[in-house]
Design an enzyme around this catalytic site. Structure first.
Site, PDB file in Angstrom:
ATOM      1  N   HIS A   4      31.619  10.685  -8.278  1.00 52.94           N
ATOM      2  CA  HIS A   4      30.294  10.241  -7.315  1.00 52.94           C
ATOM      3  C   HIS A   4      29.197  11.406  -7.547  1.00 52.94           C
ATOM      4  O   HIS A   4      29.233  12.380  -7.704  1.00 52.94           O
ATOM      5  CB  HIS A   4      30.769  10.293  -6.006  1.00 52.94           C
ATOM      6  CG  HIS A   4      30.881  11.411  -5.263  1.00 52.94           C
ATOM      7  ND1 HIS A   4      30.360  12.224  -4.458  1.00 52.94           N
ATOM      8  CD2 HIS A   4      32.583  12.175  -5.093  1.00 52.94           C
ATOM      9  CE1 HIS A   4      31.080  13.321  -4.107  1.00 52.94           C
ATOM     10  NE2 HIS A   4      32.526  13.206  -4.287  1.00 52.94           N
ATOM     11  N   GLU A  19      30.024   8.413  -1.710  1.00 51.07           N
ATOM     12  CA  GLU A  19      31.308   8.932  -1.327  1.00 51.07           C
ATOM     13  C   GLU A  19      31.254   9.691   0.115  1.00 51.07           C
ATOM     14  O   GLU A  19      32.112   9.479   1.071  1.00 51.07           O
ATOM     15  CB  GLU A  19      31.835   9.387  -2.426  1.00 51.07           C
ATOM     16  CG  GLU A  19      33.296   9.839  -2.305  1.00 51.07           C
ATOM     17  CD  GLU A  19      33.713  11.028  -1.520  1.00 51.07           C
ATOM     18  OE1 GLU A  19      34.892  10.930  -0.965  1.00 51.07           O
ATOM     19  OE2 GLU A  19      32.990  11.954  -1.074  1.00 51.07           O
ATOM     20  N   ASP A  22      31.159  19.537  -6.370  1.00 50.42           N
ATOM     21  CA  ASP A  22      31.615  18.214  -5.776  1.00 50.42           C
ATOM     22  C   ASP A  22      30.350  17.147  -5.590  1.00 50.42           C
ATOM     23  O   ASP A  22      29.493  17.361  -4.506  1.00 50.42           O
ATOM     24  CB  ASP A  22      32.077  18.532  -3.991  1.00 50.42           C
ATOM     25  CG  ASP A  22      32.614  17.101  -3.580  1.00 50.42           C
ATOM     26  OD1 ASP A  22      32.641  16.112  -4.087  1.00 50.42           O
ATOM     27  OD2 ASP A  22      32.625  17.339  -1.943  1.00 50.42           O
ATOM     28  N   ASP A  51      26.635  11.371  -5.271  1.00 50.34           N
ATOM     29  CA  ASP A  51      25.962  11.679  -3.845  1.00 50.34           C
ATOM     30  C   ASP A  51      26.612  12.994  -3.286  1.00 50.34           C
ATOM     31  O   ASP A  51      27.651  13.198  -3.878  1.00 50.34           O
ATOM     32  CB  ASP A  51      25.945  10.571  -2.757  1.00 50.34           C
ATOM     33  CG  ASP A  51      27.727  10.396  -2.332  1.00 50.34           C
ATOM     34  OD1 ASP A  51      28.364  10.315  -3.323  1.00 50.34           O
ATOM     35  OD2 ASP A  51      27.866  10.538  -1.306  1.00 50.34           O
TER      36      ASP A  51
HETATM   37 ZN   LIG Z   1      33.758  14.559  -3.458  1.00 48.84          ZN
END
Ligand SMILES: [Zn+2]
Length: 452
Positions: free
Chosen positions: A95, A159, A128, A97
């Site tokens: 992801h 997400e 992340d 975002d």
């Molecule tokens: Zn994540």
């Protein structure tokens, strides 16, 4: 690393040669303030991130690249390259975002500027999940045009908001993302250098429990003793959900399961969790068992008078919000039934009890024993030069269940660059570049060796 076969050695040196570009790409990605909440950051930040991801994977050899609007308004980047005849297709998930910075003053480096410090790269999203985007990208670049499998890349745009845009999109467009193996690149190793599959995710059941006993509050001197006290009743009920050692004791839910993957050193856990000196850890199992293999009941909130301002009154009503985390093997509906039955059976004084179900999510266990898992296991082992292990994750990733339901034959694997030192979701998020390098090599080895 002395025992690389020629294919591994070749890919290892190609990935090493791509790391300078990986750093530049990650710096570019981190510079997008792609928090998928227009109240906090302009929507263009997400759009620019999405476009950058689409362009980068197109340049890395994927075709059919597009931005797809999902039901929550976010855009998913999907890019693919069809499988050669007879070859399997792999779905690579990530992801673009990110979490908001949270306490900006707590950051020791600029939030949106990838900054190297003591060998790690700092910035929001560095791990992340932008570190995993770069992992996918570097793996594809290292392979180049000789990709022997079909690949579909999906980069989700919301997400961290939990609004479920991609989950609904997958259900509505199952053919777009259909694959034989699904690599969820939004996890990481147990520690730097320890190749790890995240094998299980806990599910959860949230309820609000209300206890009522009286028409209104009463003076505790005049009525206390005989008048049924709702707060005392609630406290009694809640106390039956744990034993004195801290084990969760919901009747009918197995709390003796063991964990056969990696073991979490209790001293390390004490540090990671900030447990105060002299205070015992909770539960009679190992840390891994308590975290990943057994149910855990947490009282999230209690409505009760505040200490300041409270008076000598017996409460006519009290309520609590409960969160029950369940490991794979326990169905949420069954856990909900057990919790309700337990609370009903432990209500003193026949007090009036109401239990509202707030939400439920199923636990998840990734497939093991299939050809994709075997190829990924060999790839991790070759990349790191040591055998793999397995860990669980306490939280849930609802998308994994959507993938499992939509593509029941696909092997789903959770890996990535997000090890615990990354401090994902917190200030001072960072990534260890050696993890990007090892994981990109892992993925390149997997994509060039997996056959069904
Ligand atoms: Zn994540």
């Amino acid at each position: 690393m002395t025992s690389d076969d020629p294919h591994t050695a070749d890919l290892r040196s190609r990935v090493a040669g791509l790391m300078a570009q990986a750093e530049r790409d990650l710096a570019q990605l981190v510079s997008f303030k792609s928090v998928a909440d227009p109240r906090q950051f302009p929507a263009e930040e997400c759009e620019r991130a999405a476009q950058w991801v689409a362009d980068a994977f197109a340049a890395a050899g994927l075709t059919k690249v597009g931005l797809h609007e999902t039901p929550d308004g976010s855009k998913a980047v999907i890019a693919s390259r069809p499988a050669p005849p007879g070859a399997p297709t792999v779905l690579l998930y990530c992801h673009y975002d990110v979490q908001p910075p949270l306490d900006e003053a707590a950051w020791r480096t600029p939030v949106w500027e990838l900054t190297e410090k003591d060998g790690r790269w700092y910035g929001r999203g560095a791990a992340d999940c932008k570190g995993n985007i770069v992992m996918h990208l570097t793996a594809l670049r290292a392979i180049g045009s000789e990709l022997p499998v079909g690949v579909t890349l999906v980069a989700e745009g919301s997400e961290e908001q939990g609004t479920g845009g991609l989950e609904k999109f997958v259900v509505a467009n199952p053919e777009l993302l259909r694959a034989d193996a699904i690599v969820i690149g939004d996890c990481g190793n147990f520690a730097v250098g320890v190749p790890t599959f995240t094998e299980t995710l806990r599910g959860n059941v949230n309820v609000v429990v209300t206890v009522e006993t009286l028409a209104g509050p009463l003076h505790s001197g005049m009525f206390g003793g005989a008048a049924p006290d709702a707060l005392a009743t609630l406290i009694h009920m809640l106390a039956t959900l744990r034993d004195a050692e801290g084990n969760t004791t919901v009747a009918g839910l197995d709390n003796q399961q063991s964990w056969d993957g990696v073991q979490y050193d209790p001293d390390r856990f004490r540090m990671d969790a900030g447990v105060l000196g002299g205070v015992d850890l909770s539960g009679s199992g190992t840390v891994a068992e308590m975290l990943w293999a057994r149910p855990t009941l947490t009282v999230l909130g209690i409505d009760a008078p505040r200490v300041v301002g409270s008076s000598a009154a017996i409460q006519p009503a009290a309520r609590a919000r409960l969160n029950l985390r369940i490991p794979p093997g326990i169905v949420p509906e069954e856990a909900h039934r057990a919790l309700v039955a337990h609370l009903e059976a432990n209500t003193p004084l026949h007090a009036k009890l109401t239990i509202e179900l707030e939400s439920m999510g199923a636990p998840f266990r990734s497939a093991s024993g299939g050809p994709a898992r075997a190829a990924m296991d060999a790839a991790l082992t070759a990349s790191y030069g040591r055998p793999t292990t397995t860990q669980g994750q306490g939280g849930s990733i609802p998308l994994c269940n959507v993938f499992a339901d939509t593509y029941p034959d696909a092997e789903i694997m959770l890996i990535g660059v997000e090890e615990p030192k990354c401090l994902i979701h917190a200030p001072n998020e960072s990534v260890d570049p050696s993890e990007i390098e090892h994981m990109a090599l892992t993925e390149a080895l997997f994509l060039t060796t997996y056959t069904h």
